[in-house]
Design an enzyme around this catalytic site. Structure first.
Site, PDB file in Angstrom:
ATOM      1  N   LEU A  70     -31.573 -28.373  -1.184  1.00 44.39           N
ATOM      2  CA  LEU A  70     -30.482 -27.146  -1.059  1.00 44.39           C
ATOM      3  C   LEU A  70     -31.161 -25.795  -0.783  1.00 44.39           C
ATOM      4  O   LEU A  70     -30.473 -25.020  -0.401  1.00 44.39           O
ATOM      5  CB  LEU A  70     -30.133 -27.268  -2.514  1.00 44.39           C
ATOM      6  CG  LEU A  70     -29.412 -28.473  -3.139  1.00 44.39           C
ATOM      7  CD1 LEU A  70     -29.186 -28.555  -4.725  1.00 44.39           C
ATOM      8  CD2 LEU A  70     -28.107 -29.077  -2.484  1.00 44.39           C
ATOM      9  N   ASP A 121     -42.112 -21.104  -2.640  1.00 41.00           N
ATOM     10  CA  ASP A 121     -42.148 -22.333  -2.547  1.00 41.00           C
ATOM     11  C   ASP A 121     -43.529 -22.595  -2.818  1.00 41.00           C
ATOM     12  O   ASP A 121     -44.358 -22.023  -2.452  1.00 41.00           O
ATOM     13  CB  ASP A 121     -41.737 -23.083  -1.393  1.00 41.00           C
ATOM     14  CG  ASP A 121     -41.170 -24.539  -1.631  1.00 41.00           C
ATOM     15  OD1 ASP A 121     -39.780 -24.742  -1.758  1.00 41.00           O
ATOM     16  OD2 ASP A 121     -41.875 -25.392  -1.813  1.00 41.00           O
ATOM     17  N   TYR A 161     -34.430 -34.046 -17.903  1.00 38.41           N
ATOM     18  CA  TYR A 161     -33.747 -33.378 -16.793  1.00 38.41           C
ATOM     19  C   TYR A 161     -32.743 -32.856 -17.414  1.00 38.41           C
ATOM     20  O   TYR A 161     -32.331 -31.624 -17.286  1.00 38.41           O
ATOM     21  CB  TYR A 161     -33.730 -34.398 -15.606  1.00 38.41           C
ATOM     22  CG  TYR A 161     -33.027 -34.013 -14.528  1.00 38.41           C
ATOM     23  CD1 TYR A 161     -33.877 -33.230 -13.672  1.00 38.41           C
ATOM     24  CD2 TYR A 161     -31.762 -34.083 -14.307  1.00 38.41           C
ATOM     25  CE1 TYR A 161     -33.317 -32.612 -12.627  1.00 38.41           C
ATOM     26  CE2 TYR A 161     -31.042 -33.774 -13.095  1.00 38.41           C
ATOM     27  CZ  TYR A 161     -31.931 -32.882 -12.230  1.00 38.41           C
ATOM     28  OH  TYR A 161     -31.280 -32.330 -11.241  1.00 38.41           O
ATOM     29  N   PHE A 170     -26.123 -35.026  -3.953  1.00 37.80           N
ATOM     30  CA  PHE A 170     -26.268 -34.455  -2.706  1.00 37.80           C
ATOM     31  C   PHE A 170     -27.561 -35.117  -1.881  1.00 37.80           C
ATOM     32  O   PHE A 170     -28.562 -35.575  -2.448  1.00 37.80           O
ATOM     33  CB  PHE A 170     -26.723 -33.116  -2.925  1.00 37.80           C
ATOM     34  CG  PHE A 170     -25.464 -31.944  -3.002  1.00 37.80           C
ATOM     35  CD1 PHE A 170     -25.127 -31.422  -1.933  1.00 37.80           C
ATOM     36  CD2 PHE A 170     -24.622 -32.087  -4.048  1.00 37.80           C
ATOM     37  CE1 PHE A 170     -23.786 -30.441  -2.141  1.00 37.80           C
ATOM     38  CE2 PHE A 170     -23.533 -31.575  -4.392  1.00 37.80           C
ATOM     39  CZ  PHE A 170     -23.310 -30.681  -3.113  1.00 37.80           C
TER      40      PHE A 170
END
Length: 252
Positions: free
Chosen positions: A16, A35, A158, A191
């Site tokens: 994403l 990142d 999560y 996704f």
């Protein structure tokens, strides 16, 4: 938008985040990719004529320094998007025993604390911006998940981390309202991120078929399109937007 306006994207080297970096760059933004995969981040940043900073979002000092470096480099941070996240499954109680506290903490540190670290650092930078033509100084987009509402078996950590992001959204928007900084959260469904894309095609098709309409996995470009719309629509604030094709996940 000023030519020096910059978007900072955590987890921006893949999935994403990568789609968002590509969309915003195409729209004329300078993008800075945060990142932990430094090589991939630098490669993408080079392709997009942006910048890359290798870091772990759980390191608050590193995130603060990264956003400050973007400003010091002459860019005005008007958009920050948090896409960094992990989510290995583990049941509360299984044949191997109870859920490990270490793995629960690790997921919360990356997903929830990491999002908070980016939110905090971006707010500091944006508060110094001159208001734009709408009287706004910036917008921060967080990424939760429909697991915040429909957490499945094995997703207790999560779901807790993403539920925390949902819970931060409104108070963050209220905290920053007098600074003219907006905060919006996207809660994606299924996704086609690298994790799901690594599954056999039959498994991907089965997951996609569980989505009511359209009956497929989401395209990361569709997430990126929503980020772009949130940035442009100044009435979107303090809201969590489900992006899931009307999916409500079953227990497993």
């Amino acid at each position: 938008m000023s030519t020096t306006s910059s978007a900072v994207i955590s987890g921006g080297a893949s999935g994403l985040g990568e789609a968002t970096a590509r969309r915003l760059s195409a729209d004329g933004w300078h993008v800075t990719i945060l990142d932990r995969d430094g090589d991939r981040a630098r490669s993408l940043a080079g392709e997009l004529n942006g910048a890359a900073i290798e870091l772990d979002v759980t390191d608050a000092d590193a995130v603060d320094a990264a956003v400050a470096a973007v400003v010091a480099d002459g860019h005005t941070v008007r958009l920050a998007v948090s896409c960094a996240g992990i989510g290995p499954p583990e049941r509360l109680l299984s044949k191997r025993g109870p859920h490990k506290t270490e793995s629960f903490a690790a997921i919360l540190h990356v997903n929830l604390f990491g999002t908070f670290n980016v939110l905090r650092a971006a707010a500091v930078a944006m508060a110094e911006n001159e208001p734009d033509e709408h009287g706004q100084r910036g917008v921060i987009v967080n990424t939760a998940s429909i697991a915040a509402y429909d957490g499945q078996i094995g997703q207790i950590a999560y779901a807790a981390s993403k539920g925390g992001i949902v819970g931060m959204t409104l108070p963050a928007a209220r905290d920053l309202a007098d600074k003219f900084i907006r905060v919006v959260t996207i809660a994606p469904g299924l996704f086609k991120t690298p994790l799901l894309a690594s599954l056999p095609q039959a498994a991907q098709d089965a997951l996609g078929a569980s989505v009511p309409n359209p009956a497929r996995l989401g395209d990361p470009a569709e997430y990126a399109a929503l980020v772009a719309h949130i940035e442009s629509n100044v009435m979107l604030n303090g809201e969590v937007i489900r992006l899931d094709g009307a999916l409500r996940m079953a227990p497993r």
